[in-house]
Design an enzyme around this catalytic site. Structure first.
Site, PDB file in Angstrom:
ATOM      1  N   THR A 153       0.737  -1.105   0.046  1.00  0.00           N
ATOM      2  CA  THR A 153       0.093  -0.123   0.060  1.00  0.00           C
ATOM      3  C   THR A 153       0.812   1.256   0.002  1.00  0.00           C
ATOM      4  O   THR A 153       1.930   1.219   0.462  1.00  0.00           O
ATOM      5  CB  THR A 153      -0.896  -0.018   1.158  1.00  0.00           C
ATOM      6  OG1 THR A 153      -0.061   0.178   2.436  1.00  0.00           O
ATOM      7  CG2 THR A 153      -1.757  -1.209   1.203  1.00  0.00           C
ATOM      8  N   CYS A 154       0.095   2.367  -0.271  1.00  0.00           N
ATOM      9  CA  CYS A 154       0.835   3.728  -0.366  1.00  0.00           C
ATOM     10  C   CYS A 154       0.789   4.225   1.223  1.00  0.00           C
ATOM     11  O   CYS A 154       0.360   5.539   1.429  1.00  0.00           O
ATOM     12  CB  CYS A 154       0.007   4.853  -1.128  1.00  0.00           C
ATOM     13  SG  CYS A 154       0.240   4.247  -3.016  1.00  0.00           S
ATOM     14  N   ASP A 155       1.110   3.405   2.011  1.00  0.00           N
ATOM     15  CA  ASP A 155       1.176   4.030   3.578  1.00  0.00           C
ATOM     16  C   ASP A 155       2.505   3.379   4.028  1.00  0.00           C
ATOM     17  O   ASP A 155       2.855   2.193   4.139  1.00  0.00           O
ATOM     18  CB  ASP A 155       0.176   3.328   4.363  1.00  0.00           C
ATOM     19  CG  ASP A 155      -0.107   3.703   5.587  1.00  0.00           C
ATOM     20  OD1 ASP A 155       0.943   3.909   6.301  1.00  0.00           O
ATOM     21  OD2 ASP A 155      -1.308   4.183   6.124  1.00  0.00           O
TER      22      ASP A 155
END
Ligand SMILES: Cc1ncc(COP(=O)(O)O)c(C=O)c1O
Length: 388
Positions: free
Chosen positions: A334-336
């Protein structure tokens, strides 16, 4: 050194699971129901005096619940949603305990209306709600325990109360017309110190004794879960735990054991599962650095949340090529930026690992699929396939 899969699985179990794994696109979890069955039966024979209430949250898949229902297990539910799941499988409400101390008044009323008569509590507000919406029900008061430092997933801070408060709450619940039946505790999940049960049981004994002097006889000890499984760090064998815990109980209750409840989650299902992931990308952050980042198609938000703070250290294995090396940092898709499983802890992986190779997360049958986000960054929850 590479992980040896056969330290964790028998050849028969692994080949059954691997055949299923080879049929699907990643990511997914494969659960071997034979292992759940064997773990349940082993626990029954190690604690023949106890009633087992499976902690549904660990793996609430219908296949797991149905198997345990048929083996005679009772169930510990954390919410009305879990309650509905269990009732829909035809389990009678007298095999269900509502173990979450945090619940809405209307959820208590719902559970009561469905026939649940055993609840855990740790606060005055909850007891007053129970008295109003579940009158006459059996109530166990959860106490705080030691062992937070030795549990890989501590649970005793948010839940439980000091024995002094437990005594007042138990007396209050009696005054309000409830049936205060006993004391509950959870020494923390994946508890590596067996002594944590010793000190918890002696606190329970103290509460039993004190309340007896006030004319109130308790007859139930709910010892929660906490029994560890074999991840990377070694733990004593289940029979060693059982022998010691039984000894603590017998020493503290030499005049006869009260009713004993166990609420195992992890220890029944963790070993049954393998989470299969695929490498999306391998990269480095500088020209000269040795560390390499391996991004997988599953991360913290898609099943591996117990790696948060590098708490649970799962053994992983890959059949990619090359001698194993520990230069790899493992992260999710994810973009986290929290979505990193292991940065300090290094699980060895083959040096030539590349996109498309598979990474197998062993002993991941507990607290993985049930912890998945529903659509964070658009990624769907983990699929589970079952073998038996
Ligand atoms: C009330 C309660 N009982 C039992 C369990 C299961 O514990 P474990 O998975 O350590 O066996 C939990 C875990 O969160 C819990 O909260």
């Amino acid at each position: 050194m590479a992980t040896d899969v056969f330290e964790y699985y028998s050849h028969d179990d692994w080949s059954l699971m691997k055949a299923e794994m080879d049929r699907h696109e990643t990511p997914f979890l494969v659960v071997n129901l034979n292992i759940v069955r064997r773990n349940y039966e082993a626990l029954r024979s190690l604690y023949p005096f106890a009633h087992i209430y499976y902690a549904v949250k660990a793996n609430p898949a219908t296949e797991v619940l149905t198997l345990l229902r048929d083996l005679g297990s009772c169930f510990d539910v954390a919410s009305v949603y879990e309650l509905d799941m269990i009732l829909s499988l035809g389990v009678s409400p007298d095999r269900i305990s509502y173990g979450n101390t945090i619940k809405k008044a209307r959820d208590i009323a719902y559970a009561y209306q469905k026939g649940v008569r055993l609840f855990t509590t740790d606060s005055e507000g909850d007891i007053r709600n129970l008295a109003q919406y579940a009158p006459g029900s059996r109530v166990a008061c959860r106490i705080l325990t030691e062992g937070g430092d030795t549990a890989e997933w501590p649970l005793s801070r948010k839940f439980g109360c000091h024995p002094d408060l437990a005594i007042s709450l138990i007396m209050l619940s009696k005054e309000l017309g409830l049936n205060p039946c006993g004391v509950s505790f959870h020494v923390g999940s994946q508890q590596r110190d067996i002594g944590a049960w010793d000190s918890a049981i002696s606190k329970v004994r103290y509460i039993f004794d004190y309340l007896k002097t006030q004319g109130l006889e308790l007859n139930l000890v709910n010892m929660g879960g906490g029994f560890p499984v074999k991840y990377i760090s070694k733990t004593s064998r289940p029979d060693v735990y059982a022998e010691e815990i039984t000894r603590y109980l017998k020493e503290d209750f030499e005049d006869g054991l009260p009713e004993i409840i166990l609420e195992p989650g992890r220890s029944l299902v963790a070993e049954s599962g393998v989470l299969v992931t695929e490498v999306v990308l391998v990269s480095k952050k500088s020209n000269v650095g040795v560390d390499r980042w391996v991004y997988l198609d599953t991360g913290l938000f898609n099943g591996l949340v117990e790696t948060i703070g590098e708490s649970i250290k799962y053994p992983i294995w890959s059949d990619a090529q090359g001698k194993c090396s520990d230069v790899f940092i493992l992260a999710g898709p994810t973009c986290d930026s929290q979505d990193i499983m292991y940065e300090k802890f290094r699980n060895p992986l083959p040096a030539e690992i590349k996109p498309g190779d598979r990474v197998y997360w062993l002993t991941t049958g507990a607290y993985t699929a049930s912890y998945c986000s529903v659509c964070f960054n658009g990624f769907p929850p983990l699929k589970t396939y079952f073998v038996k």
